[in-house]
Design a protein around this motif. Structure first.
Motif, PDB file in Angstrom:
ATOM      1  N   ASP A 128      -0.971 -14.153   2.209  1.00  0.00           N
ATOM      2  CA  ASP A 128      -1.692 -13.529   1.100  1.00  0.00           C
ATOM      3  C   ASP A 128      -2.688 -12.458   1.549  1.00  0.00           C
ATOM      4  OD1 ASP A 128      -0.315 -15.081  -0.704  1.00  0.00           O
ATOM      5  OD2 ASP A 128      -1.858 -16.638  -0.794  1.00  0.00           O
ATOM      6  N   VAL A 129      -2.599 -12.025   2.813  1.00  0.00           N
ATOM      7  CA  VAL A 129      -3.499 -10.991   3.336  1.00  0.00           C
ATOM      8  C   VAL A 129      -2.675  -9.822   3.862  1.00  0.00           C
ATOM      9  CG1 VAL A 129      -5.268 -10.450   5.065  1.00  0.00           C
ATOM     10  CG2 VAL A 129      -5.274 -12.684   3.913  1.00  0.00           C
ATOM     11  N   THR A 130      -3.047  -8.632   3.435  1.00  0.00           N
ATOM     12  CA  THR A 130      -2.418  -7.412   3.932  1.00  0.00           C
ATOM     13  C   THR A 130      -3.511  -6.490   4.435  1.00  0.00           C
ATOM     14  OG1 THR A 130      -0.570  -7.561   2.403  1.00  0.00           O
ATOM     15  CG2 THR A 130      -1.024  -5.394   3.307  1.00  0.00           C
ATOM     16  N   GLU A 131      -3.322  -5.985   5.650  1.00  0.00           N
ATOM     17  CA  GLU A 131      -4.205  -4.963   6.201  1.00  0.00           C
ATOM     18  C   GLU A 131      -3.392  -3.698   6.402  1.00  0.00           C
ATOM     19  OE1 GLU A 131      -7.637  -7.458   8.576  1.00  0.00           O
ATOM     20  OE2 GLU A 131      -6.215  -6.293   9.750  1.00  0.00           O
ATOM     21  N   PHE A 132      -4.062  -2.558   6.214  1.00  0.00           N
ATOM     22  CA  PHE A 132      -3.394  -1.287   6.470  1.00  0.00           C
ATOM     23  C   PHE A 132      -4.420  -0.247   6.903  1.00  0.00           C
ATOM     24  CE2 PHE A 132      -4.581  -1.252   2.068  1.00  0.00           C
ATOM     25  CZ  PHE A 132      -4.829   0.066   1.711  1.00  0.00           C
ATOM     26  N   PRO A 152       0.792  -1.232   0.000  1.00  0.00           N
ATOM     27  CA  PRO A 152       0.000   0.000   0.000  1.00  0.00           C
ATOM     28  C   PRO A 152       0.826   1.284   0.000  1.00  0.00           C
ATOM     29  CG  PRO A 152      -0.491  -1.341   1.937  1.00  0.00           C
ATOM     30  CD  PRO A 152       0.469  -2.102   1.106  1.00  0.00           C
ATOM     31  N   ARG A 153       1.978   1.273   0.657  1.00  0.00           N
ATOM     32  CA  ARG A 153       2.794   2.491   0.663  1.00  0.00           C
ATOM     33  C   ARG A 153       3.292   2.819  -0.745  1.00  0.00           C
ATOM     34  NH1 ARG A 153       4.206   0.834   6.139  1.00  0.00           N
ATOM     35  NH2 ARG A 153       3.435   2.503   7.491  1.00  0.00           N
ATOM     36  N   ARG A 154       3.695   1.808  -1.462  1.00  0.00           N
ATOM     37  CA  ARG A 154       4.149   2.030  -2.842  1.00  0.00           C
ATOM     38  C   ARG A 154       2.968   2.360  -3.755  1.00  0.00           C
ATOM     39  NH1 ARG A 154       6.885  -1.983  -7.008  1.00  0.00           N
ATOM     40  NH2 ARG A 154       7.733  -0.453  -8.445  1.00  0.00           N
ATOM     41  N   TYR A 155       1.843   1.651  -3.577  1.00  0.00           N
ATOM     42  CA  TYR A 155       0.685   1.903  -4.430  1.00  0.00           C
ATOM     43  C   TYR A 155       0.118   3.307  -4.208  1.00  0.00           C
ATOM     44  CZ  TYR A 155      -3.034   0.830  -7.617  1.00  0.00           C
ATOM     45  OH  TYR A 155      -3.865   0.852  -8.717  1.00  0.00           O
ATOM     46  N   ALA A 156       0.299   3.846  -3.015  1.00  0.00           N
ATOM     47  CA  ALA A 156      -0.172   5.206  -2.721  1.00  0.00           C
ATOM     48  C   ALA A 156       0.487   6.236  -3.628  1.00  0.00           C
ATOM     49  CB  ALA A 156       0.068   5.535  -1.254  1.00  0.00           C
ATOM     50  N   GLU A 157       1.617   5.891  -4.238  1.00  0.00           N
ATOM     51  CA  GLU A 157       2.267   6.792  -5.193  1.00  0.00           C
ATOM     52  C   GLU A 157       1.380   7.054  -6.409  1.00  0.00           C
ATOM     53  OE1 GLU A 157       6.218   5.472  -6.320  1.00  0.00           O
ATOM     54  OE2 GLU A 157       6.558   4.712  -4.281  1.00  0.00           O
ATOM     55  N   VAL A 158       0.482   6.133  -6.732  1.00  0.00           N
ATOM     56  CA  VAL A 158      -0.363   6.269  -7.917  1.00  0.00           C
ATOM     57  C   VAL A 158      -1.847   6.395  -7.576  1.00  0.00           C
ATOM     58  CG1 VAL A 158       1.296   5.072  -9.376  1.00  0.00           C
ATOM     59  CG2 VAL A 158      -0.574   3.770  -8.323  1.00  0.00           C
TER      60      VAL A 158
END
Length: 151
Positions: free
Chosen positions: A45-49, A24-30
């Motif tokens: 296979d699960v990420t929470e943020f 999510p931190r990297r995806y927040a760039e876009v």
């Protein structure tokens, strides 16, 4: 309900695209809808943020926790889990999103889907704004992911 689906061909593997989404931190760039991220927890296979949502045309919303579930090589499904941090958001709205990757000439075809629905009285205020602004925002998001991965 406001629902948007955007498709784009990206010159990368499904694994590369889905790895970007699961960070999510990297995806927040876009993705401008992802405001400040407080924390990220990944388990298989699960990420929470936890982050402050920013809906196009509406500005910052409450802090929420999002759960992403990866189906390796195929897709990521995004939901708001039943957590105390999501109590208000889940009471006033529904949310679901996904990223699906299928093989295509030159890479993959990405299908990004996002859907919101709001309960009255917010529905009459929020949904018309999202109907006007969400598609362009998601198109920019997917093009941004494409640029990032095709560098």
């Amino acid at each position: 309900m406001v629902e948007v689906t955007v498709e784009e061909t990206v010159s990368c593997t499904p694994e590369a695209f889905l790895a970007l989404v699961m960070d999510p931190r990297r995806y927040a760039e876009v993705d401008r809808k992802l405001g400040r991220i407080d924390w990220v927890r990944a388990d298989g296979d699960v990420t929470e943020f936890r982050f402050r949502s920013v809906l196009p045309g509406l500005g910052p919303g409450p802090k929420i926790v999002s759960r992403m579930t990866l189906t390796p090589g195929r897709r990521v499904d995004v939901r708001l889990p039943d957590r105390p941090e999501n109590r208000l958001a889940r009471r006033l709205s529904t949310f679901e999103a996904s990223f699906e990757c299928v093989p295509a000439a030159g890479g993959i075809r990405v299908r990004r889907r996002i859907a919101f629905a709001f309960r009255a009285p917010l529905r009459r205020l929020v949904e018309p704004v999202l109907r006007r602004r969400l598609r362009a925002d998601v198109e920019d998001e997917v093009r941004g992911a494409k640029r990032l991965l095709e560098r």
